[in-house]
Design a protein around this motif. Structure first.
Motif, short mmCIF file in Angstrom:
data_model
loop_
_atom_site.label_atom_id
_atom_site.label_comp_id
_atom_site.label_asym_id
_atom_site.label_seq_id
_atom_site.Cartn_x
_atom_site.Cartn_y
_atom_site.Cartn_z
N GLN A 1 1.82 18.73 -28.42
CA GLN A 1 2.07 17.43 -29.35
C GLN A 1 3.19 16.79 -29.21
O GLN A 1 3.04 15.74 -30.61
N GLU A 2 3.45 16.54 -28.20
CA GLU A 2 5.15 15.33 -27.92
C GLU A 2 4.83 14.08 -26.80
O GLU A 2 3.66 14.89 -26.24
N ARG A 3 4.69 13.07 -26.77
CA ARG A 3 4.94 12.11 -25.94
C ARG A 3 5.57 10.88 -26.28
O ARG A 3 6.68 11.21 -27.18
N ASN B 1 5.59 2.21 -20.86
CA ASN B 1 4.99 3.62 -20.08
C ASN B 1 4.13 3.23 -18.21
O ASN B 1 2.91 3.42 -17.84
N PHE C 1 -2.59 6.34 -25.36
CA PHE C 1 -2.31 8.12 -26.04
C PHE C 1 -3.90 8.27 -26.95
O PHE C 1 -4.23 8.28 -27.57
N VAL D 1 -4.73 11.43 -29.56
CA VAL D 1 -4.18 12.33 -30.76
C VAL D 1 -5.88 12.71 -31.30
O VAL D 1 -6.46 12.23 -31.02
N TYR E 1 2.57 15.44 -34.96
CA TYR E 1 2.84 14.57 -33.19
C TYR E 1 4.72 13.69 -32.94
O TYR E 1 4.41 12.98 -34.40
N PHE F 1 6.64 11.79 -31.16
CA PHE F 1 6.71 10.88 -30.05
C PHE F 1 8.50 10.44 -29.43
O PHE F 1 8.88 10.24 -31.12
#
Length: 218
Positions: free
Chosen positions: A21-23, A70, A81, A83, A89, A91
């Protein structure tokens, strides 16, 4: 790659999120000529300071050409992204630009900032804001839980430069749910009249500035 120091206790992180759950959000600026040419010209007064911020500070010594989020430009498909609603989450926002600072936001969504430059709680007090001023080489971690009303919609993620004479932008998209469209589409966005901004020091009303120095406890 994110490496956590052994000295950070598990309870020092507000809500340890599963790493799926990491961006990562990495900002960078792009130039047709090397920025060092602009530095030399400015130092020799051959090139006046190109742009200034709301306090008169220099926010660019080299003409703007573009930016990436990115590694992608804002044009489609850009950075997307994926989700889901009602899930937290984290970020990790990084400004890898060589010159320009950005005002980062997800319009209509508040950001709960929990870390600055890899400094975790309780060293930094969490703060909920509408946007973040992020200068080159700075990092911020923020947490977001997208509410139910955003399901199957697509929200913008934007980073805007700080010039008062004319801002530049780079965008990404956040697709929420399995049926989110490929372009911006939100049923409603509540934009605050008095937006709260982290890491700024003085701006014209109605912006509410929170200097980062207020959030540290020594």
């Amino acid at each position: 790659m994110i490496v956590h120091p052994q000295s950070v206790p598990q309870n020092a992180i507000k809500s340890p999120l599963a790493y799926d759950q990491e961006r990562i959000v990495f900002l960078s600026d792009v130039f047709l000529s090397p920025p060092k040419i602009g530095y030399k010209a400015a130092a020799g007064a051959l090139n006046p300071m190109v742009s200034r911020g709301s306090m008169g500070e220099v926010v660019g010594t080299h003409p703007w050409w573009g930016a990436l989020l990115n590694g992608a430009e804002s044009e489609a498909p850009g950075t997307v992204f994926h989700v889901e609603t009602n899930q937290p989450y984290r970020f990790r926002l990084i400004n890898g630009a060589s010159l320009f600072a950005f005002n980062f936001s997800i319009p209509g969504i508040q950001l709960n900032v929990v870390a600055s430059d890899a400094t975790y709680l309780p060293c930094v007090e969490p703060v909920t804001v509408d946007s973040i001023f992020i200068w080159p080489d700075e990092r911020y971690d923020f947490e977001v839980t997208f509410p139910s009303w955003t399901n199957n919609s697509t929200l913008p993620m934007q980073a805007t430069t700080l010039e008062v004479s004319g801002n530049h932008h780079v965008y990404g998209l956040i697709k929420i749910g399995n049926s989110a469209p490929d372009s911006f589409s939100a049923p409603r966005l509540f934009l605050p009249y008095h937006p709260v901004v982290l890491n700024c020091y003085s701006m014209r009303q109605p912006v509410i500035c929170i200097p980062l120095s207020r959030k540290y406890h020594y």
